[in-house]
Scaffold this motif. Structure first.
Motif, PDB file in Angstrom:
ATOM      1  N   THR A 190     -54.523   2.846 -91.789  1.00  0.00           N
ATOM      2  CA  THR A 190     -54.686   4.266 -91.477  1.00  0.00           C
ATOM      3  C   THR A 190     -55.723   4.907 -92.381  1.00  0.00           C
ATOM      4  O   THR A 190     -56.623   5.638 -91.923  1.00  0.00           O
ATOM      5  N   SER A 196     -59.366   6.328 -91.284  1.00  0.00           N
ATOM      6  CA  SER A 196     -59.663   7.749 -91.502  1.00  0.00           C
ATOM      7  C   SER A 196     -60.908   7.924 -92.364  1.00  0.00           C
ATOM      8  O   SER A 196     -61.788   8.742 -92.049  1.00  0.00           O
ATOM      9  N   TYR A 256     -52.984  14.327 -91.121  1.00  0.00           N
ATOM     10  CA  TYR A 256     -52.474  13.080 -90.522  1.00  0.00           C
ATOM     11  C   TYR A 256     -52.067  12.076 -91.599  1.00  0.00           C
ATOM     12  O   TYR A 256     -51.006  11.447 -91.521  1.00  0.00           O
ATOM     13  N   GLN A 263     -57.553  14.997 -90.607  1.00  0.00           N
ATOM     14  CA  GLN A 263     -57.333  13.675 -91.183  1.00  0.00           C
ATOM     15  C   GLN A 263     -56.423  13.747 -92.401  1.00  0.00           C
ATOM     16  O   GLN A 263     -55.534  12.900 -92.586  1.00  0.00           O
TER      17      GLN A 263
END
Length: 614
Positions: A355, A359, A27, A24
């Motif tokens: 996002t 997450s 990302y 995560q």
């Protein structure tokens, strides 16, 4: 589950959680880089659009300025040419008037010359009109219409003719020789000097040779006038035909002029700020920004700025720069436009909100599941251990009365014992007591099970708590005496009548006193107190036993949990008593609290409301 297996599961789940967390983070980091690059591209595109519009505005401004200048010059030239044409026409008109006047004078001189010749040649000539001439020359005209003459002869004394005066009769003579009022032929009636007879003398009013000369002069003047006029009109037309080409050439020369100052090529600060804001908004960039414009060769000289930027100060973070006149080859200084964004991270994180939220939510869910799973495993492990202890305790508790009953039963088979009635009675009592004890154990376990399933139905009735406490203490007299327990009753509650189930309430008090008796190393010292308020009745059971830690006080009301007693080996039980106490009190609308200190004792406080009903 073995402890090793628990540690392995915990390690694997922790490793998996860390892996998800690292993924995560990676990302999110890549998403941040991608959004940063996208932001940089949008800013560069916006700056590129701004400088393109600045260049176009520079060209348009130059074209407009040159067009205004050319229009002014064209208007001045056109006015000059028009004035020249008008002056030329006026001069031609003046020249033509002078020429016509001169021609008229020559024609008049010709007529006067012919008139003088007629007067010099003939006697008493006088002009006649065309009408008079037609009458005079017409032989068929009547006598009244004939031209009458009055002749007056002047003679001397001898009768000789000296002179003769002739005057026309009845007709008006035309003697005006002004040009424009003359006939084509000027006619006279004159008298011959030889015989004094009248004659008609005539000559043309316009000399053919002179008229031909005048015609040639007029043709030459008209041709010269037309040629000069055409030339002037052609010069005027050239003002319009050459203007566009000259305008483009002038603009191109100005744009190619490298000596034009940068300030003259850049629009005003207001226009620059408007272009920046508009282009950034078109890229959905709503951040506050700072900008300044400098020459490329002297970046410390600021032309325009919306924020103070110190000389020689390093460029702030997130500053973008762009050449203003990058397409110009010969320009001396193309200029540099700088735009700085102090809060880029806020925009990027706002764009990454979905996002980041997803997450973080995923990580929180995984952490919750991981924690819940580990706690559930630990709780199940502890519950399994407590159930194992419960089964062991229950087996031990059941084994003792069963073994006693078995021994007593075998003794009854002995013939000697059968003959002794006293021994038979004692053995029968032992069997009965152990059966009762065994039945109590079974009933306690079944009661807790029924209580957990909500199958116990409390029967409410008025209960005098002080009397109930006294009765329970009396019923426990033998087991308290075994340990020389000292029980102190401080039943000070004036109002002790509550609505409750007497049987289960007596079991509550019994369990509390029994725990105080069992969990004391030396002779137990138990104090039972009651007090009341307007709403509640309070029952306190205090001892000076082994006490508990804070962690133990949080768990003593759990099923199957038993406090570790150390070297005290005579404490028996299933770990169900306090759980039963709590459940009964909750069904009655009450509660229980505990205060304890290790090796100093424990105090339980039962709270029962006065106005509780089912």
């Amino acid at each position: 589950m073995k402890k090793r297996s628990l540690w392995i599961i915990t390690a694997l789940m922790t490793l998996a959680l860390l892996g998800v967390f690292v993924m995560q983070v990676y990302y999110i980091r890549e998403s941040y880089k991608l959004n940063s690059r996208l932001f940089e591209e949008n800013v560069n595109q916006a700056l590129n659009a701004v400088v393109n519009k600045i260049q176009k505005k520079n060209v348009v401004t130059s074209i407009n300025r040159k067009d205004d200048e050319a229009r002014r010059l064209r208007e001045e030239d056109l006015k000059s040419k028009t004035d020249t044409i008008v002056a030329f026409k006026v001069r031609f008109k003046d020249s033509e008037s002078q020429r016509k006047y001169r021609q008229q004078q020559q024609m008049l001189d010709y007529i006067l010359f012919q008139d003088s010749s007629v007067k010099a040649t003939f006697l008493s000539p006088f002009m006649i009109t065309e009408e008079e001439y037609r009458i005079y020359s017409n032989p068929n005209s009547s006598a009244n219409n004939k031209l009458g003459l009055d002749i007056e002869d002047i003679k001397d004394v001898n009768g000789n003719l000296i002179s003769r005066r002739v005057r026309p009769r009845f007709l008006h003579l035309k003697t005006n020789l002004q040009q424009g009022k003359l006939p084509d032929t000027i006619r006279y009636i004159a008298f011959s000097p030889q015989n004094w007879l009248p004659h008609v003398v005539s000559f043309p009013s316009k000399d053919p040779d002179m008229m031909a000369k005048f015609k040639v002069e007029d043709a030459k003047a008209s041709k010269k006038y037309q040629m000069e006029l055409d030339r002037l009109y052609a010069d005027t037309a050239n003002l319009f035909s050459n203007n566009s080409f000259n305008l483009v050439q002038d603009v191109a020369k100005e744009l190619d002029n490298k000596n034009v100052p940068l300030e003259d090529r850049i629009p005003s600060k207001k226009i620059l700020d408007t272009l920046l804001r508009r282009e950034l908004l078109s890229k959905n960039i709503k951040l506050a920004y700072n900008y300044w414009l400098t020459p490329a060769k002297d970046k410390n000289r600021i032309i325009y700025q919306n924020v103070s930027h110190a000389i020689n100060e390093p460029l702030p973070k997130n500053t973008f720069e762009h050449v203003v006149f990058s397409n110009d080859v010969v320009i001396n200084d193309p200029g540099m436009l700088y735009v700085s964004f102090p809060n880029v991270s806020s925009l990027i994180f706002s764009n990454m909100f979905a996002t980041l939220a997803s997450s973080v939510a995923l990580l929180l869910v995984l952490i919750f599941i991981f924690t819940y799973t580990i706690l559930a495993i630990i709780r199940q492990k502890k519950l399994s251990e407590m159930k194992t202890d419960f089964i062991n305790n229950m087996t031990h508790e059941f084994k003792t009365p069963v073994a006693t009953i078995m021994i007593a039963s075998e003794a009854l088979k002995d013939p000697e014992v059968v003959e002794d009635k006293t021994r038979i009675s004692r053995l029968a009592n032992i069997i009965y007591d152990e059966n009762v004890r065994l039945g109590n154990h079974i009933e306690r376990v079944l009661s807790v099970a029924r209580l957990e399933k909500k199958e116990i139905k409390l029967e409410y009735a008025p209960v005098n708590v002080n009397d109930l406490i006294t009765a329970v203490v009396d019923s426990m007299g033998l087991q308290l005496q075994k340990r020389n327990a000292q029980v102190t009753l401080n039943l000070n509650s004036a109002d002790d009548l509550v609505m409750g189930d007497e049987l289960h309430l007596s079991n509550v008090i019994y369990n509390l006193i029994d725990n105080a008796n069992k969990y004391s190393l030396n002779e137990p010292k138990i104090t039972i107190s009651t007090r009341s308020t307007i709403k509640n009745l309070y029952i306190q059971v205090a001892d000076e036993g082994i006490g508990m830690t804070k962690d133990q006080t949080k768990r003593i009301f759990d099923q199957f949990y038993r406090v570790h007693t150390g070297n005290l080996h005579d404490v028996k039980g299933f770990g169900l008593g306090l759980n039963y106490v709590q459940d009964i009190l909750m069904q009655m609308g009450g509660s229980i609290k505990v205060q304890s200190e290790k090796d100093k004792g424990t105090t339980f406080e039962v709270i029962i409301p006065f106005k509780h009903s089912n």
